[in-house]
Design a protein around this motif. Structure first.
Motif, mmCIF file in Angstrom:
data_model
loop_
_atom_site.group_PDB
_atom_site.id
_atom_site.type_symbol
_atom_site.label_atom_id
_atom_site.label_comp_id
_atom_site.label_asym_id
_atom_site.label_seq_id
_atom_site.Cartn_x
_atom_site.Cartn_y
_atom_site.Cartn_z
ATOM 1 N N ALA A 83 0.848 -1.201 0.000
ATOM 2 C CA ALA A 83 0.000 0.000 0.000
ATOM 3 C C ALA A 83 0.880 1.246 0.000
ATOM 4 O O ALA A 83 0.944 1.972 0.991
ATOM 5 C CB ALA A 83 -0.926 -0.011 1.218
ATOM 6 N N PRO A 84 1.572 1.510 -1.117
ATOM 7 C CA PRO A 84 2.531 2.615 -1.140
ATOM 8 C C PRO A 84 1.913 3.975 -0.845
ATOM 9 O O PRO A 84 2.542 4.796 -0.162
ATOM 10 C CB PRO A 84 3.102 2.560 -2.564
ATOM 11 N N ALA A 85 0.714 4.236 -1.318
ATOM 12 C CA ALA A 85 0.086 5.537 -1.058
ATOM 13 C C ALA A 85 -0.227 5.695 0.430
ATOM 14 O O ALA A 85 -0.014 6.767 1.013
ATOM 15 C CB ALA A 85 -1.185 5.684 -1.889
ATOM 16 N N ASP A 86 -0.749 4.636 1.049
ATOM 17 C CA ASP A 86 -1.052 4.691 2.483
ATOM 18 C C ASP A 86 0.233 4.847 3.293
ATOM 19 O O ASP A 86 0.270 5.592 4.285
ATOM 20 C CB ASP A 86 -1.781 3.422 2.923
ATOM 21 N N TRP A 87 1.284 4.143 2.865
ATOM 22 C CA TRP A 87 2.563 4.234 3.577
ATOM 23 C C TRP A 87 3.121 5.649 3.488
ATOM 24 O O TRP A 87 3.559 6.220 4.493
ATOM 25 C CB TRP A 87 3.543 3.221 2.991
ATOM 26 N N LEU A 88 3.084 6.236 2.304
ATOM 27 C CA LEU A 88 3.581 7.608 2.144
ATOM 28 C C LEU A 88 2.749 8.600 2.954
ATOM 29 O O LEU A 88 3.290 9.561 3.512
ATOM 30 C CB LEU A 88 3.574 8.014 0.670
ATOM 31 N N ALA A 89 1.459 8.378 3.020
ATOM 32 C CA ALA A 89 0.592 9.283 3.775
ATOM 33 C C ALA A 89 0.958 9.304 5.260
ATOM 34 O O ALA A 89 0.729 10.309 5.947
ATOM 35 C CB ALA A 89 -0.869 8.879 3.601
ATOM 36 N N LEU A 90 1.523 8.204 5.744
ATOM 37 C CA LEU A 90 1.946 8.135 7.147
ATOM 38 C C LEU A 90 3.365 8.649 7.344
ATOM 39 O O LEU A 90 3.885 8.604 8.461
ATOM 40 C CB LEU A 90 1.847 6.693 7.653
ATOM 41 N N ASN A 91 3.982 9.158 6.277
ATOM 42 C CA ASN A 91 5.336 9.708 6.340
ATOM 43 C C ASN A 91 5.359 11.127 5.757
ATOM 44 O O ASN A 91 6.123 11.405 4.826
ATOM 45 C CB ASN A 91 6.308 8.819 5.570
ATOM 46 N N PRO A 92 4.552 12.030 6.278
ATOM 47 C CA PRO A 92 4.517 13.381 5.711
ATOM 48 C C PRO A 92 5.812 14.142 6.001
ATOM 49 O O PRO A 92 6.507 13.864 6.993
ATOM 50 C CB PRO A 92 3.343 14.032 6.440
ATOM 51 N N LEU A 93 6.123 15.086 5.138
ATOM 52 C CA LEU A 93 7.244 15.979 5.403
ATOM 53 C C LEU A 93 6.797 17.073 6.363
ATOM 54 O O LEU A 93 5.622 17.434 6.425
ATOM 55 C CB LEU A 93 7.745 16.604 4.098
ATOM 56 N N TYR A 94 7.758 17.607 7.100
ATOM 57 C CA TYR A 94 7.446 18.715 7.997
ATOM 58 C C TYR A 94 7.116 19.974 7.189
ATOM 59 O O TYR A 94 7.572 20.130 6.043
ATOM 60 C CB TYR A 94 8.630 19.000 8.923
ATOM 61 N N PRO A 95 6.326 20.870 7.765
ATOM 62 C CA PRO A 95 6.017 22.130 7.070
ATOM 63 C C PRO A 95 7.294 22.859 6.656
ATOM 64 O O PRO A 95 8.258 22.945 7.426
ATOM 65 C CB PRO A 95 5.243 22.928 8.132
ATOM 66 N N GLY A 96 7.297 23.360 5.448
ATOM 67 C CA GLY A 96 8.417 24.165 4.964
ATOM 68 C C GLY A 96 9.502 23.400 4.244
ATOM 69 O O GLY A 96 10.341 24.018 3.582
ATOM 70 N N VAL A 97 9.503 22.070 4.337
ATOM 71 C CA VAL A 97 10.598 21.312 3.735
ATOM 72 C C VAL A 97 10.615 21.482 2.215
ATOM 73 O O VAL A 97 11.650 21.819 1.619
ATOM 74 C CB VAL A 97 10.524 19.813 4.107
ATOM 75 N N VAL A 98 9.493 21.251 1.566
ATOM 76 C CA VAL A 98 9.454 21.325 0.100
ATOM 77 C C VAL A 98 9.759 22.738 -0.382
ATOM 78 O O VAL A 98 10.560 22.937 -1.318
ATOM 79 C CB VAL A 98 8.086 20.856 -0.433
ATOM 80 N N ASP A 99 9.149 23.741 0.248
ATOM 81 C CA ASP A 99 9.364 25.121 -0.184
ATOM 82 C C ASP A 99 10.780 25.611 0.100
ATOM 83 O O ASP A 99 11.314 26.452 -0.631
ATOM 84 C CB ASP A 99 8.362 26.059 0.514
ATOM 85 N N THR A 100 11.399 25.073 1.144
ATOM 86 C CA THR A 100 12.730 25.537 1.558
ATOM 87 C C THR A 100 13.848 24.803 0.826
ATOM 88 O O THR A 100 14.956 25.329 0.686
ATOM 89 C CB THR A 100 12.903 25.357 3.086
ATOM 90 N N TRP A 101 13.564 23.602 0.336
ATOM 91 C CA TRP A 101 14.617 22.767 -0.253
ATOM 92 C C TRP A 101 15.414 23.481 -1.346
ATOM 93 O O TRP A 101 16.651 23.367 -1.379
ATOM 94 C CB TRP A 101 14.027 21.469 -0.774
ATOM 95 N N PRO A 102 14.766 24.237 -2.266
ATOM 96 C CA PRO A 102 15.564 24.909 -3.305
ATOM 97 C C PRO A 102 16.622 25.852 -2.740
ATOM 98 O O PRO A 102 17.687 26.028 -3.350
ATOM 99 C CB PRO A 102 14.506 25.682 -4.109
ATOM 100 N N ALA A 103 16.360 26.438 -1.562
ATOM 101 C CA ALA A 103 17.342 27.331 -0.958
ATOM 102 C C ALA A 103 18.558 26.572 -0.444
ATOM 103 O O ALA A 103 19.625 27.172 -0.234
ATOM 104 C CB ALA A 103 16.702 28.121 0.189
ATOM 105 N N LEU A 104 18.423 25.260 -0.242
ATOM 106 C CA LEU A 104 19.559 24.449 0.218
ATOM 107 C C LEU A 104 20.461 24.023 -0.927
ATOM 108 O O LEU A 104 21.542 23.473 -0.692
ATOM 109 C CB LEU A 104 19.051 23.201 0.951
ATOM 110 N N LEU A 105 20.027 24.261 -2.166
ATOM 111 C CA LEU A 105 20.823 23.843 -3.315
ATOM 112 C C LEU A 105 22.128 24.622 -3.424
ATOM 113 O O LEU A 105 23.009 24.262 -4.202
ATOM 114 C CB LEU A 105 20.019 24.008 -4.606
ATOM 115 N N ALA A 106 22.253 25.688 -2.630
ATOM 116 C CA ALA A 106 23.498 26.462 -2.619
ATOM 117 C C ALA A 106 24.649 25.672 -1.996
ATOM 118 O O ALA A 106 25.813 26.041 -2.174
ATOM 119 C CB ALA A 106 23.293 27.769 -1.857
ATOM 120 N N TRP A 107 24.312 24.596 -1.263
ATOM 121 C CA TRP A 107 25.341 23.801 -0.586
ATOM 122 C C TRP A 107 25.162 22.323 -0.927
ATOM 123 O O TRP A 107 24.041 21.869 -1.186
ATOM 124 C CB TRP A 107 25.225 23.952 0.932
#
Length: 246
Positions: free
Chosen positions: A109-133
């Protein structure tokens, strides 16, 4: 500057998946036990409160022994880890059962498994700013799970050091060597004070993720309150290093 980031409790809030998977694995090792099929609410509360004590996955066995056997006893993080000395066989058997249960859940049940592993708020939006390192994942979580979650959110890491590959301090030393970096120029972000203490022995710069599971007792050093604050912290660390070098 190079950034190394823990996964569970920093990038991914896996607490409910770990609760479910570890309870299933624990019950499988207790076939004659009266443990209910569904996780009782009292167990759920205790698991959420004490999840931070677990570092390697085998120690979920110790956590369930604590919750089901002597929940009223207070333990320090070091006292909790010392329980392994009298539970080595159980920890070893549980670790195999836990990862087998996780793999089966993810595949069935990959969709159910992923749903139980959410990312913390801000991770997706902030990730591009980490590409500097250069950015590494340094975790005790299994590689397959880490890769599946990162891929689902189109997040790319420069490298992953996962369960069974090497200790976190050795991973940090490897990162330093790979980049020819002074340890002070590697920033390690984790939510667990014991991991940060181990990391400090390598000379790297440490940062506590204040939103994770902990425990935080005994840590004295830099911290950030949310993932979105991480790029500013890294930029400040980079500027501080440049001033020191001048």
């Amino acid at each position: 500057m190079v950034v190394a980031i823990d996964f569970d409790g920093v990038i991914c809030d896996s607490i409910d998946e770990c609760l479910l998977t570890s309870y299933r694995a624990y019950r499988s090792l207790r076939p004659s036990s009266p443990l209910p099929t569904e996780v009782p609410e009292t167990f759920r509360r205790e698991f959420h409160a004490r999840r931070g004590f677990v570092r390697p996955s085998g120690h979920y066995y110790l956590l369930w022994e604590w919750i089901t056997g002597f929940p009223g006893i207070r333990l320090s993080p070091r006292e909790f880890e010392a329980l392994e000395a009298s539970h080595r066989e159980g920890v070893r058997a549980f670790e195999h059962a836990f990862h087998a249960a996780r793999d089966a859940f993810r595949e069935a049940a990959p969709a159910d498994w992923l749903a139980l592993n959410p990312l913390y708020p801000g991770v997706v939006d902030t990730w591009p700013a980490l590409l500097a390192w250069p950015r590494y994942i340094v975790t005790t979580k299994d590689r397959a799970a880490v890769e599946a979650i990162l891929s689902a959110h189109s997040l790319v890491a420069s490298g992953i050091f996962a369960r069974g590959e090497m200790t976190k301090p050795d991973a940090l030393r490897t990162i330093c060597t790979r980049h020819g970096a002074d340890p002070r120029d590697v920033v390690f972000v984790d939510d667990n004070a014991l991991h940060l203490s181990d990391a400090r022995a390598t000379g790297v710069t440490t940062c506590l993720a204040g939103w994770g599971y902990g425990p935080r007792d005994g840590y004295a050093g830099p911290a950030v309150d949310c993932f979105a604050d991480l790029p500013a912290f890294l930029k400040g660390s980079c500027d501080s290093t440049e001033r020191h070098e001048r």
